[in-house]
Design a protein around this motif. Sequence first.
Motif, PDB file in Angstrom:
ATOM      1  N   GLU A 175      12.834  52.583  -3.863  1.00  0.00           N
ATOM      2  CA  GLU A 175      12.584  54.033  -3.893  1.00  0.00           C
ATOM      3  C   GLU A 175      12.976  54.625  -5.253  1.00  0.00           C
ATOM      4  N   THR A 176      14.086  54.131  -5.772  1.00  0.00           N
ATOM      5  CA  THR A 176      14.543  54.613  -7.072  1.00  0.00           C
ATOM      6  C   THR A 176      13.530  54.268  -8.162  1.00  0.00           C
ATOM      7  N   SER A 212      10.578  56.527  -7.977  1.00  0.00           N
ATOM      8  CA  SER A 212      10.810  57.899  -8.431  1.00  0.00           C
ATOM      9  C   SER A 212      10.789  57.987  -9.955  1.00  0.00           C
TER      10      SER A 212
END
Lengths: 269, 233
Positions: free
Chosen positions: A70-71, A74
């Motif tokens: 997810e990081t 992003s």
Amino acid sequence: AGLGLAGLAGQGRAETLEPNSFEEITNYNNFYEFGTGKEDPAQNAHRLTTEPWSVKIDGMVDRPGDYDFETIMSEMTVEERIYRLRCVEAWSMVVPWNGFELADLLALAGVQDGAKYVAFQTAYRPEEMPGTRFPVLDWPYREGLRLDEALHPLTIMATGIYGKPIPNQNGAPLRLVVPWKYGFKSIKSVVCITLTDSQPPTAWNMAIPNEYGFYSNVNPNVDHPRWSQATERRIGGGLFAKRQPTLMFNGYEEEVAGLYEGMDLTRNF
Amino acid sequence: MQQINSALRHVPIWLVYLLGVLPAPALLYAGVTGGLGVEPIEALEQRLGELALQFLIAGLAVTPLRRFTGLNLMRFRRAIGVLTFYYVCCHLLVWLLLDVQIPAQVWADILKRPYITIGMAAFVLLLPLALTSNNLAVRRLGPLRWRRLHRLVYPAAVLGGVHFVMLSKGFQIEPRLYLAAIVVLLALRLRLPGRGATRGAESRQARGRSRGESVHNPVGKASDAESAWSMRP
């Protein structure tokens, strides 16, 4: 379509590619961790847990560590890239990938001076991957690129197909795509990326070194020992599909030939 | 076993041919209508090759099955053999016409690619067997020469199994199981020291009773042997 690619591929070549259907792309896969049949991955890959997922980036980088999927997402700009995919088995597809440039991901970790190669590893989970119970290959699946290949703008980490999250059988949640190399170089379901100064071992090269070289650039003039690479069969043409000529560097010669200037591609196959 | 054998005697040979032939057109139909997935050529080629090997193994199993279990499938062995050749031909035709397509490359492949060379060698070895799988040929050659000629199926079987192993990528189990089955079925035919003498005697005895009977017939049932060769005048 082909947003980021249009400039790179030149002459609007990317625009003329007609992608295969989602069904074709997701039902004809080589992902031996889920079986050696072409339909095995579509059948078995649902067992793979892709959430949570993190990629360990280590070796010669400034910020080594486990990067949460997810990081990563992003931080990255996802765009569509319509690429040819040429398998070493002499079949091909056109896939509308969604993904980001590998160079951007490597920048996140900060490549140190002196790093020359990038090594990749696929997840190895015997309880989720029935194919790994057999010693088809020396698991985990490993691949590698020279650093300049890895940083080339055509090289991406794909996270989607047709705007949908990439299906497990195609290498969820993120996989490498190097469109000018045979498909097996584009390693799936990546869990580890290591920057090194020496050429890393790669799964198929370890298994059969005289058939699968480290470079494995698509090259119609250098045959695989067991079959010709001069032509290919585009998936989706049915029972009477005609073979078509294979293009040097899978049609990306203009963009990547410079990487191999002065190299004997027959020896460095 | 006796009951099974006598029940089997009522199964007409044509039924074996009919059921044996059908998978090929069924696969072709599936290939045209999308039943073989998104790459039907490879799937068809592979399935036909596997069928050829399956019939080959079935044919090689007839003698050991009779020797070790008493199950007598001799009557069907010729049909099984002819069907083997039928699937080898189908497999070869799909490779030629649908897969490679380019005649010049067919030759290049046969000469250059060992697994194709080996597959073609197996086909060539089976060719005289297919041509002599009729009563007239058996009569013309005589049972001894006919039987000697048909031992070509042994090397052909090994070549077929090796062909499958060689064309698979990585260390795959399935092709090795096929090859192992072939090797085991051939090994069962070797005369083991100690047993050889009795078996030799048995078959000599059997031959004395009825010419043209299978060498591998420990029970010596003349009637079965007759139907196996179906060449009695």
